[in-house]
Scaffold this motif. Structure first.
Motif, PDB file in Angstrom:
ATOM      1  N   LYS A   3       2.387  14.240   8.449  1.00 31.82           N
ATOM      2  CA  LYS A   3       2.794  15.636   8.378  1.00 31.82           C
ATOM      3  C   LYS A   3       3.816  15.843   7.269  1.00 31.82           C
ATOM      4  CE  LYS A   3       2.397  17.876  12.553  1.00 31.82           C
ATOM      5  NZ  LYS A   3       2.850  18.318  13.840  1.00 31.82           N
ATOM      6  N   GLN A   4       4.748  14.903   7.172  1.00 30.19           N
ATOM      7  CA  GLN A   4       5.770  14.982   6.129  1.00 30.19           C
ATOM      8  C   GLN A   4       5.128  14.858   4.748  1.00 30.19           C
ATOM      9  OE1 GLN A   4       8.787  11.999   6.447  1.00 30.19           O
ATOM     10  NE2 GLN A   4       9.978  12.805   4.753  1.00 30.19           N
ATOM     11  N   ALA A   5       4.169  13.982   4.596  1.00 33.66           N
ATOM     12  CA  ALA A   5       3.484  13.824   3.317  1.00 33.66           C
ATOM     13  C   ALA A   5       2.702  15.080   2.956  1.00 33.66           C
ATOM     14  CB  ALA A   5       2.553  12.617   3.361  1.00 33.66           C
ATOM     15  N   GLN A   6       2.116  15.734   3.953  1.00 39.95           N
ATOM     16  CA  GLN A   6       1.383  16.966   3.685  1.00 39.95           C
ATOM     17  C   GLN A   6       2.319  18.068   3.228  1.00 39.95           C
ATOM     18  OE1 GLN A   6      -0.738  17.804   7.276  1.00 39.95           O
ATOM     19  NE2 GLN A   6      -2.424  16.425   6.788  1.00 39.95           N
TER      20      GLN A   6
ATOM     21  N   ALA B 151       4.123   3.668  17.074  1.00 38.82           N
ATOM     22  CA  ALA B 151       3.480   3.537  15.766  1.00 38.82           C
ATOM     23  C   ALA B 151       2.578   4.736  15.486  1.00 38.82           C
ATOM     24  CB  ALA B 151       2.669   2.245  15.696  1.00 38.82           C
ATOM     25  N   ARG B 152       1.822   5.166  16.485  1.00 37.18           N
ATOM     26  CA  ARG B 152       0.944   6.328  16.290  1.00 37.18           C
ATOM     27  C   ARG B 152       1.738   7.614  16.055  1.00 37.18           C
ATOM     28  NH1 ARG B 152      -4.070   6.076  14.906  1.00 37.18           N
ATOM     29  NH2 ARG B 152      -4.474   7.967  16.021  1.00 37.18           N
ATOM     30  N   SER B 153       2.828   7.798  16.818  1.00 36.00           N
ATOM     31  CA  SER B 153       3.617   9.019  16.623  1.00 36.00           C
ATOM     32  C   SER B 153       4.316   8.996  15.264  1.00 36.00           C
ATOM     33  CB  SER B 153       4.629   9.205  17.756  1.00 36.00           C
ATOM     34  OG  SER B 153       5.586   8.179  17.735  1.00 36.00           O
ATOM     35  N   ASN B 154       4.769   7.827  14.820  1.00 31.23           N
ATOM     36  CA  ASN B 154       5.357   7.728  13.483  1.00 31.23           C
ATOM     37  C   ASN B 154       4.312   8.015  12.415  1.00 31.23           C
ATOM     38  OD1 ASN B 154       7.837   7.078  14.552  1.00 31.23           O
ATOM     39  ND2 ASN B 154       7.657   4.889  14.147  1.00 31.23           N
ATOM     40  N   LEU B 155       3.080   7.588  12.639  1.00 26.04           N
ATOM     41  CA  LEU B 155       2.008   7.877  11.693  1.00 26.04           C
ATOM     42  C   LEU B 155       1.797   9.375  11.583  1.00 26.04           C
ATOM     43  CD1 LEU B 155      -0.434   7.170   9.894  1.00 26.04           C
ATOM     44  CD2 LEU B 155      -1.780   7.004  11.996  1.00 26.04           C
ATOM     45  N   HIS B 156       1.715  10.054  12.713  1.00 26.86           N
ATOM     46  CA  HIS B 156       1.502  11.504  12.682  1.00 26.86           C
ATOM     47  C   HIS B 156       2.679  12.218  12.017  1.00 26.86           C
ATOM     48  CE1 HIS B 156      -2.172  11.160  14.850  1.00 26.86           C
ATOM     49  NE2 HIS B 156      -1.606  10.679  15.937  1.00 26.86           N
ATOM     50  N   ARG B 157       3.893  11.770  12.313  1.00 26.45           N
ATOM     51  CA  ARG B 157       5.074  12.367  11.691  1.00 26.45           C
ATOM     52  C   ARG B 157       5.062  12.147  10.184  1.00 26.45           C
ATOM     53  NH1 ARG B 157       9.670   8.996  12.779  1.00 26.45           N
ATOM     54  NH2 ARG B 157       8.926   8.054  10.871  1.00 26.45           N
ATOM     55  N   ASP B 158       4.766  10.924   9.752  1.00 27.48           N
ATOM     56  CA  ASP B 158       4.772  10.617   8.325  1.00 27.48           C
ATOM     57  C   ASP B 158       3.647  11.335   7.587  1.00 27.48           C
ATOM     58  OD1 ASP B 158       6.942   9.021   8.825  1.00 27.48           O
ATOM     59  OD2 ASP B 158       5.822   7.126   8.712  1.00 27.48           O
TER      60      ASP B 158
ATOM     61  N   GLN C 191       0.810  -1.220   0.000  1.00 25.07           N
ATOM     62  CA  GLN C 191       0.000   0.000   0.000  1.00 25.07           C
ATOM     63  C   GLN C 191       0.841   1.268   0.000  1.00 25.07           C
ATOM     64  OE1 GLN C 191      -2.945  -0.116   3.077  1.00 25.07           O
ATOM     65  NE2 GLN C 191      -4.022  -1.816   2.134  1.00 25.07           N
ATOM     66  N   ARG C 192       2.004   1.231   0.650  1.00 21.78           N
ATOM     67  CA  ARG C 192       2.946   2.360   0.675  1.00 21.78           C
ATOM     68  C   ARG C 192       2.324   3.660   1.184  1.00 21.78           C
ATOM     69  NH1 ARG C 192       7.678   1.612  -2.758  1.00 21.78           N
ATOM     70  NH2 ARG C 192       7.569  -0.450  -3.635  1.00 21.78           N
ATOM     71  N   THR C 193       1.572   3.570   2.263  1.00 23.78           N
ATOM     72  CA  THR C 193       1.016   4.773   2.881  1.00 23.78           C
ATOM     73  C   THR C 193       1.408   4.788   4.353  1.00 23.78           C
ATOM     74  OG1 THR C 193      -1.068   3.701   3.519  1.00 23.78           O
ATOM     75  CG2 THR C 193      -0.993   4.742   1.339  1.00 23.78           C
ATOM     76  N   PRO C 194       1.479   5.974   4.945  1.00 21.49           N
ATOM     77  CA  PRO C 194       1.788   6.038   6.377  1.00 21.49           C
ATOM     78  C   PRO C 194       0.762   5.289   7.228  1.00 21.49           C
ATOM     79  CG  PRO C 194       2.022   8.207   5.396  1.00 21.49           C
ATOM     80  CD  PRO C 194       1.427   7.311   4.354  1.00 21.49           C
ATOM     81  N   LYS C 195      -0.503   5.341   6.829  1.00 15.45           N
ATOM     82  CA  LYS C 195      -1.538   4.663   7.603  1.00 15.45           C
ATOM     83  C   LYS C 195      -1.371   3.145   7.538  1.00 15.45           C
ATOM     84  CE  LYS C 195      -5.576   6.499   8.115  1.00 15.45           C
ATOM     85  NZ  LYS C 195      -6.924   7.023   7.950  1.00 15.45           N
ATOM     86  N   ALA C 196      -1.023   2.617   6.382  1.00 19.35           N
ATOM     87  CA  ALA C 196      -0.806   1.174   6.249  1.00 19.35           C
ATOM     88  C   ALA C 196       0.412   0.737   7.057  1.00 19.35           C
ATOM     89  CB  ALA C 196      -0.627   0.797   4.786  1.00 19.35           C
TER      90      ALA C 196
END
Length: 182
Positions: free
Chosen positions: A145-148, A136-143, A85-90
């Protein structure tokens, strides 16, 4: 010697880790559906093989063995899904699924610990799980934000950095100092 001490999950874990790295590196190169399907089929085959090895063990050892086999299957499947999937959420979902599987293994190990130490063992397992979940949740938020910031629109500047609708003179862009109009 108890059945728990005879079971050696290290070779199984090492083999699964090697397989996981191979799958991730090949999936990173192509990212195709075929690679994902192959990884999922391989995970299922590894799980079935590990389950067969667990059948010869008795109660607690069998429970631990089956839990470790399921955790290994979860690791491979979650990593393949995240890579596909290559998404931060996945990726976050994969890390959380792996943390849940590790918690199940830790709980199974704690069930074979003597009663006075069992509560401490389970508390330690829960703390490790919570830490992994928070990470995992903090990495999701960081990723995210970076994607945005990577998707953020560029400024509406002209070719020389000035306003976009005015002629630009004296810049060293592709127009070699000639005025440009838009």
């Amino acid at each position: 010697m108890s059945p728990v001490s005879r079971f050696r999950p290290a070779p199984l874990a090492a083999g699964i880790g090697c397989l996981l790295m191979t799958l991730l590196s090949s999936a990173a190169a192509g990212g195709e559906r075929g690679i994902y399907d192959a990884a999922m089929q391989r995970a299922g085959a590894e799980y079935r093989t590990a389950r067969l090895k667990c059948d010869v063990l008795d109660n607690d050892a069998m429970h631990l063995c089956l839990t470790e086999a399921k955790a290994a299957d979860t690791r491979i499947s979650a990593a393949a899904e995240a890579r596909f999937q290559r998404t931060p959420k996945a990726t976050a979902r994969a890390h959380i699924a792996i943390a849940d599987a590790d918690l199940a293994v830790a709980r199974a190990r704690c069930s074979s610990v003597p009663a006075p130490d069992r509560t401490a063992c389970r508390t330690d397992a829960e703390e490790i799980h919570v830490d992994a979940f928070v990470r995992a949740r903090s990495n999701l938020h960081r990723d995210e934000k970076q994607a945005q910031t990577e998707r953020a629109p560029r400024s509406a500047a002209g070719p020389c950095g000035g306003p976009p609708n005015r002629p630009q003179t004296g810049c060293s862009g592709a127009n070699h100092g000639r005025p440009t109009t838009r």
